[in-house]
Design a protein around this motif. Structure first.
Motif, PDB file in Angstrom:
ATOM      1  N   UNK A  55       4.132  -4.596  11.337  1.00 52.29           N
ATOM      2  CA  UNK A  55       4.817  -3.353  11.031  1.00 52.29           C
ATOM      3  C   UNK A  55       4.226  -2.464   9.769  1.00 52.29           C
ATOM      4  N   UNK A  56       3.805  -1.367   9.979  1.00 58.82           N
ATOM      5  CA  UNK A  56       3.357  -0.525   8.892  1.00 58.82           C
ATOM      6  C   UNK A  56       4.606   0.124   8.262  1.00 58.82           C
ATOM      7  N   UNK A  57       4.955   0.263   6.858  1.00 55.97           N
ATOM      8  CA  UNK A  57       5.965   0.637   6.299  1.00 55.97           C
ATOM      9  C   UNK A  57       5.666   2.141   5.931  1.00 55.97           C
ATOM     10  N   UNK A  58       6.542   3.056   5.939  1.00 58.47           N
ATOM     11  CA  UNK A  58       6.355   4.371   5.524  1.00 58.47           C
ATOM     12  C   UNK A  58       6.709   4.459   3.951  1.00 58.47           C
ATOM     13  N   UNK A  59       7.925   4.122   3.470  1.00 62.09           N
ATOM     14  CA  UNK A  59       8.237   4.119   2.511  1.00 62.09           C
ATOM     15  C   UNK A  59       8.204   2.966   1.655  1.00 62.09           C
ATOM     16  N   UNK A  60       7.227   2.643   0.763  1.00 61.90           N
ATOM     17  CA  UNK A  60       7.056   1.539  -0.087  1.00 61.90           C
ATOM     18  C   UNK A  60       8.191   1.149  -1.039  1.00 61.90           C
ATOM     19  N   UNK A  90      10.928  -6.695   3.389  1.00 64.85           N
ATOM     20  CA  UNK A  90      10.109  -6.468   2.056  1.00 64.85           C
ATOM     21  C   UNK A  90       9.599  -4.916   1.929  1.00 64.85           C
ATOM     22  N   UNK A  91       9.124  -4.598   0.816  1.00 61.48           N
ATOM     23  CA  UNK A  91       8.653  -3.326   0.547  1.00 61.48           C
ATOM     24  C   UNK A  91       7.163  -3.255   0.470  1.00 61.48           C
ATOM     25  N   UNK A  92       6.221  -3.793   1.294  1.00 61.67           N
ATOM     26  CA  UNK A  92       4.902  -3.812   0.891  1.00 61.67           C
ATOM     27  C   UNK A  92       4.520  -2.807   2.299  1.00 61.67           C
ATOM     28  N   UNK A  93       3.261  -2.682   1.983  1.00 60.80           N
ATOM     29  CA  UNK A  93       2.419  -1.439   3.134  1.00 60.80           C
ATOM     30  C   UNK A  93       2.409  -2.057   4.688  1.00 60.80           C
ATOM     31  N   UNK A  94       2.126  -3.283   4.869  1.00 60.32           N
ATOM     32  CA  UNK A  94       2.245  -3.916   6.179  1.00 60.32           C
ATOM     33  C   UNK A  94       2.918  -5.146   5.931  1.00 60.32           C
ATOM     34  N   UNK A  95       4.041  -5.469   6.971  1.00 60.36           N
ATOM     35  CA  UNK A  95       4.546  -6.614   7.189  1.00 60.36           C
ATOM     36  C   UNK A  95       3.901  -7.404   8.373  1.00 60.36           C
ATOM     37  N   UNK A  96       3.819  -8.723   8.232  1.00 59.56           N
ATOM     38  CA  UNK A  96       3.070  -9.545   9.454  1.00 59.56           C
ATOM     39  C   UNK A  96       4.132 -10.681   9.283  1.00 59.56           C
TER      40      UNK A  96
END
Length: 129
Positions: A55-60, A90-96
């Motif tokens: 999942x890509x996150x929009x707001x880091x 987490x607050x990162x760019x992409x979660x895996x």
């Protein structure tokens, strides 16, 4: 009984619609870039089936939740049971994330839910058969 079958058919149709465009049994599927829906797939391994999602996150600056579940269905028409799951906030760019491996002969589905950790009403779930 007929309404139960109709409900099941509707659920299967919904899952099929949600999973169009996802790849099953691929190590890293080509998922369209999306900050609203997790990309989900199954990975076969020597120990069984592993559920995986990205999942890509929009707001880091805002914590994002990603949960992956491996579910089985013991008989047609029976409810899906979660047999393995993993959760990450987490607050990162992409979660895996991946689940532990599951060895089973039953029908298997992998579902991933993701979205802002503090806003469950914004979560989105995506499943693949």
């Amino acid at each position: 009984m007929i309404s139960r079958i109709a409900g099941l058919a509707a659920a299967v149709a919904t899952i099929s619609t949600l999973t169009s465009g996802t790849a099953a049994a691929a190590p890293q599927p080509a998922c369209p870039a999306s900050i609203t829906r997790p990309c989900v797939w199954q990975q076969p391994s020597t120990e069984g089936v592993v559920g995986a999602a990205r999942l890509d996150t929009a707001d880091h600056t805002r914590p994002t939740l990603l949960r992956v579940e491996v579910r089985i269905q013991r008989a047609w028409g029976r409810p899906w049971e979660t047999v393995a799951s993993s959760t990450l906030v987490a607050s990162t760019g992409t979660l895996s994330l991946t689940t532990p491996a599951v060895r089973t002969d039953y029908r298997t589905i992998v579902c991933a839910t993701g979205g802002p950790a503090d806003a469950p009403e914004l979560h989105s779930t995506n499943c693949t058969l």
